[in-house]
Design a protein around this motif. Structure first.
Motif, PDB file in Angstrom:
ATOM      1  N   PRO A  46       0.792  -1.220   0.000  1.00 15.92           N
ATOM      2  CA  PRO A  46       0.000   0.000   0.000  1.00 15.92           C
ATOM      3  C   PRO A  46       0.831   1.280   0.000  1.00 15.92           C
ATOM      4  CG  PRO A  46      -0.685  -1.485   1.769  1.00 15.92           C
ATOM      5  CD  PRO A  46       0.539  -2.061   1.166  1.00 15.92           C
ATOM      6  N   VAL A  47       1.964   1.254   0.650  1.00 17.80           N
ATOM      7  CA  VAL A  47       2.747   2.476   0.795  1.00 17.80           C
ATOM      8  C   VAL A  47       3.110   3.066  -0.560  1.00 17.80           C
ATOM      9  CG1 VAL A  47       4.998   3.351   1.509  1.00 17.80           C
ATOM     10  CG2 VAL A  47       3.641   1.998   3.086  1.00 17.80           C
ATOM     11  N   ALA A  48       3.438   2.179  -1.503  1.00 20.07           N
ATOM     12  CA  ALA A  48       3.892   2.646  -2.807  1.00 20.07           C
ATOM     13  C   ALA A  48       2.795   3.411  -3.552  1.00 20.07           C
ATOM     14  CB  ALA A  48       4.364   1.467  -3.630  1.00 20.07           C
ATOM     15  N   THR A  49       1.527   3.016  -3.343  1.00 23.07           N
ATOM     16  CA  THR A  49       0.444   3.623  -4.113  1.00 23.07           C
ATOM     17  C   THR A  49      -0.065   4.913  -3.471  1.00 23.07           C
ATOM     18  OG1 THR A  49      -1.157   2.335  -2.879  1.00 23.07           O
ATOM     19  CG2 THR A  49      -0.366   1.397  -4.953  1.00 23.07           C
ATOM     20  N   ARG A  50       0.237   5.081  -2.191  1.00 20.95           N
ATOM     21  CA  ARG A  50      -0.308   6.245  -1.507  1.00 20.95           C
ATOM     22  C   ARG A  50       0.303   7.524  -2.071  1.00 20.95           C
ATOM     23  NH1 ARG A  50       1.260   6.533   4.406  1.00 20.95           N
ATOM     24  NH2 ARG A  50       0.436   4.458   4.664  1.00 20.95           N
ATOM     25  N   PRO A  51      -0.526   8.511  -2.450  1.00 27.38           N
ATOM     26  CA  PRO A  51       0.067   9.752  -2.939  1.00 27.38           C
ATOM     27  C   PRO A  51       0.873  10.398  -1.827  1.00 27.38           C
ATOM     28  CG  PRO A  51      -2.302  10.009  -2.596  1.00 27.38           C
ATOM     29  CD  PRO A  51      -2.000   8.575  -2.381  1.00 27.38           C
ATOM     30  N   SER A  52       1.989  10.982  -2.202  1.00 24.10           N
ATOM     31  CA  SER A  52       2.853  11.506  -1.154  1.00 24.10           C
ATOM     32  C   SER A  52       2.296  12.812  -0.617  1.00 24.10           C
ATOM     33  CB  SER A  52       4.256  11.711  -1.713  1.00 24.10           C
ATOM     34  OG  SER A  52       4.190  12.519  -2.845  1.00 24.10           O
ATOM     35  N   ARG A  53       2.183  12.851   0.666  1.00 21.63           N
ATOM     36  CA  ARG A  53       1.738  14.072   1.332  1.00 21.63           C
ATOM     37  C   ARG A  53       2.806  14.446   2.334  1.00 21.63           C
ATOM     38  NH1 ARG A  53      -3.251  11.678   3.972  1.00 21.63           N
ATOM     39  NH2 ARG A  53      -2.114   9.802   3.438  1.00 21.63           N
ATOM     40  N   ALA A  54       3.022  15.703   2.508  1.00 22.79           N
ATOM     41  CA  ALA A  54       4.046  16.131   3.456  1.00 22.79           C
ATOM     42  C   ALA A  54       3.472  16.033   4.861  1.00 22.79           C
ATOM     43  CB  ALA A  54       4.487  17.553   3.156  1.00 22.79           C
ATOM     44  N   LYS A  55       3.372  14.781   5.326  1.00 21.87           N
ATOM     45  CA  LYS A  55       2.702  14.565   6.598  1.00 21.87           C
ATOM     46  C   LYS A  55       3.705  14.377   7.739  1.00 21.87           C
ATOM     47  CE  LYS A  55      -1.121  11.983   8.470  1.00 21.87           C
ATOM     48  NZ  LYS A  55      -1.393  10.577   8.658  1.00 21.87           N
ATOM     49  N   GLY A  56       4.834  13.765   7.405  1.00 22.24           N
ATOM     50  CA  GLY A  56       5.808  13.488   8.449  1.00 22.24           C
ATOM     51  C   GLY A  56       6.452  14.766   8.958  1.00 22.24           C
ATOM     52  N   ARG A  57       6.954  14.699  10.163  1.00 19.18           N
ATOM     53  CA  ARG A  57       7.640  15.868  10.707  1.00 19.18           C
ATOM     54  C   ARG A  57       9.103  15.530  10.892  1.00 19.18           C
ATOM     55  NH1 ARG A  57       4.799  17.104  16.086  1.00 19.18           N
ATOM     56  NH2 ARG A  57       6.279  18.814  16.186  1.00 19.18           N
ATOM     57  N   VAL A  58       9.940  16.542  10.753  1.00 19.72           N
ATOM     58  CA  VAL A  58      11.360  16.310  11.008  1.00 19.72           C
ATOM     59  C   VAL A  58      11.763  17.115  12.236  1.00 19.72           C
ATOM     60  CG1 VAL A  58      11.974  15.750   8.638  1.00 19.72           C
ATOM     61  CG2 VAL A  58      12.018  18.119   9.396  1.00 19.72           C
ATOM     62  N   PHE A  59      12.752  16.603  12.925  1.00 18.00           N
ATOM     63  CA  PHE A  59      13.223  17.261  14.140  1.00 18.00           C
ATOM     64  C   PHE A  59      14.733  17.447  14.045  1.00 18.00           C
ATOM     65  CE2 PHE A  59       9.576  14.636  15.151  1.00 18.00           C
ATOM     66  CZ  PHE A  59       8.756  15.513  15.844  1.00 18.00           C
TER      67      PHE A  59
END
Ligand code: TYD
Ligand code: MG
Length: 479
Positions: A46-59
């Motif tokens: 599933p991960v490959a098909t998911r459109p990329s969204r800038a959801k993750g956060r970086v620290f």
């Protein structure tokens, strides 16, 4: 491109193939490969098909404050256990604990749970193998029946996660054992590698999201591997193994992998009527009952992690009636023994080709340090010549193929432990006056021939006293 493909998974080592074969190339097991449907790894498809969204956060790495700055740990209160984990269970970490059946994994974890719960932490003990009543019975035997540990007998991972998610997240959750768990997200039959991996994945996700430290108990197969997928070992933060000899009372907890602490520390326990007791001074335990006057024993000043550990190395060298003499080793590497024997022959002037050689590390301990070479060589020479080694001496040093005795790490710690236990003498590689500093008399050995000469000198000294008992020269004096 998401495609549910068929995979063929080795049930013994977890290797994945895209077609069936009779023998696993990874572990050489026959008929261990089973077809499993569904994505090879739940995350892959599933991960490959998911459109990329800038959801993750970086620290930023630096500048973390408060809780995030250092891994917050929950000490169990059992010092020998905390030593192995590196000071306590790290929040959100997952530990895989392996060990032979009946070695005491459930006992250790029940004691750790009770100790944590008694300090007001929420602790859950999930047993997939025993009924709640049986777990309670064990706790009663251990005198821990009053501890406020939450018990459950459950094997479905979704149910477990749902139960644990109610209320405040537990500080510690024990899953006994991962092989009994099954998850609905995977179609394979319970007990298969895919199930074990899927269950471990769900539990790891639970640990990371809630901050609960999770301990997974893993069974061990006959050859000492944690049964099922080796991949679980890669998924978890730490792998510990609980070892011991069924014939001996003490148990050793050893960290094999640890993302948050040392990997070479051991915790020593003794199995008693009242459960596992800590052994704060293992050297005294391993040296107890030593036969001081017998030839063939040498005390090795070893290290296990940061802790010095003195153990007795026993050797028996006896004339062989076999064309191919026996070489039997318990507690040490047989290849290493072959090497020491070869060096003794080539550079020590000793012939062992016609002798059976037995080597044993007293007490059932398993040592892997090359620093034991010198103690092994001393025990072998002592047994062959029938000369007891001085009872107040310790030995350590690595032997090179040239016969040279090479220096080893942490000599001061070894010497300090020897002095603490009343030893007066150290036979060791060339040092820098470390032994004198510790109040021990040091004998620096440069070459294995020095060791052989030293033992021979001991024998000569004894000859006057009991000339009748002195044996024929065992060394090769052909010249
Ligand atoms: P257990 O913890 O059930 O082992 P594992 O979970 O690794 O399979 O330990 C069982 C053994 O421990 C069993 O042989 C009896 C012994 N034991 C004691 O000697 N004293 C005790 O107080 C307890 C609880 C167990
Ligand atoms: Mg058990």
């Amino acid at each position: 491109m998401a495609k549910s493909h068929q995979t063929f998974v080795c049930q013994s080592c977890g290797a994945v193939y895209n077609r069936w074969r009779g023998r696993c190339e990874a572990c050489n097991g026959w008929n261990t490969i089973v077809e499993e449907t569904g994505p090879a790894s739940p995350a892959a498809g599933p991960v490959a098909t998911r459109p990329s969204r800038a959801k993750g956060r970086v620290f930023p790495l630096e500048g973390l404050t408060g809780e995030a700055k250092q891994a917050p740990r929950t000490p169990s209160g059992i010092a020998e256990l905390d030593r192995v984990t590196g000071g306590g269970f790290v929040r959100g970490s997952v530990i895989l604990l392996g060990g032979d059946p009946g070695i005491g994994k459930s006992t250790l974890l029940m004691q750790a749970s009770a100790a944590l719960a008694a300090r007001g932490e929420r602790v859950a003990y999930i047993s997939g193998e025993e009924a709640v009543g049986q777990v309670r019975l064990r706790a009663e035997r251990l005198g821990l029946a009053q501890a406020p540990v939450e018990l459950a007998a459950e094997t479905n991972v979704e149910d477990i996660v749902a139960t644990l998610s109610q209320g405040r997240p537990p500080a510690l959750a024990i899953i006994d054992s991962i092989q009994t768990m099954w998850t609905e997200t995977v179609e394979s039959a319970p007990g298969t590698v895919t199930q074990v991996r899927g269950s471990a994945q769900s539990l790891i996700r639970f640990a990371k999201t809630t901050g609960t430290a999770v301990i997974l108990v893993g069974h061990v197969t006959k050859d000492g591997q944690i049964a099922g997928p080796r991949v679980v070992e890669h998924m978890v933060d730490a792998v510990a193994s609980f070892e011991g000899d069924q014939g001996h009372h003490f148990r050793i907890l050893r960290a094999v992998k640890n993302r948050f602490g040392p990997t070479d520390e051991i915790g020593v326990f003794e199995m008693t009527d009242g459960g596992l007791a800590e052994v704060p001074n293992p050297s005294a335990l391993f040296l107890a009952g030593r036969d001081l006057a017998a030839p063939g024993t040498a005390v090795f000043a070893g290290m296990e992690g940061t802790r010095p550990l003195l153990v007795e190395i026993q050797a028996l060298v006896a004339p062989s009636a076999l064309g191919m003499p026996r070489r039997a080793v318990v507690g040490w590497d047989p290849n290493r023994l072959s090497m020491v024997l070869a060096v003794l022959e080539a550079h020590g002037g000793i012939r062992l080709g016609g002798h059976d050689v037995y080597l044993n590390v007293a007490g059932g301990l398993r040592i892997s340090e090359p620093a034991a070479d010198l103690a092994v060589a001393a025990a072998l020479v002592s047994s062959l010549s029938g000369t007891p080694l001085p009872s107040d001496a310790v030995y350590f040093g690595e032997i090179g193929l040239s016969g040279a005795v090479r220096p080893v790490a942490q000599a001061p710690a070894r010497l300090k432990e020897a002095q603490k236990l009343g030893f007066a003498k150290a036979l060791m590689p060339q040092g820098r006056g470390e032994a004198a500093e510790r109040g021990l008399s040091a004998e620096a050995l440069r070459h294995i021939a020095d060791l052989v000469a030293g033992v021979a000198a001991g024998r000569a000294g004894r000859k006057g006293a009991d000339a009748k008992r002195a044996r024929l020269p065992a060394y090769d004096d052909e010249s």
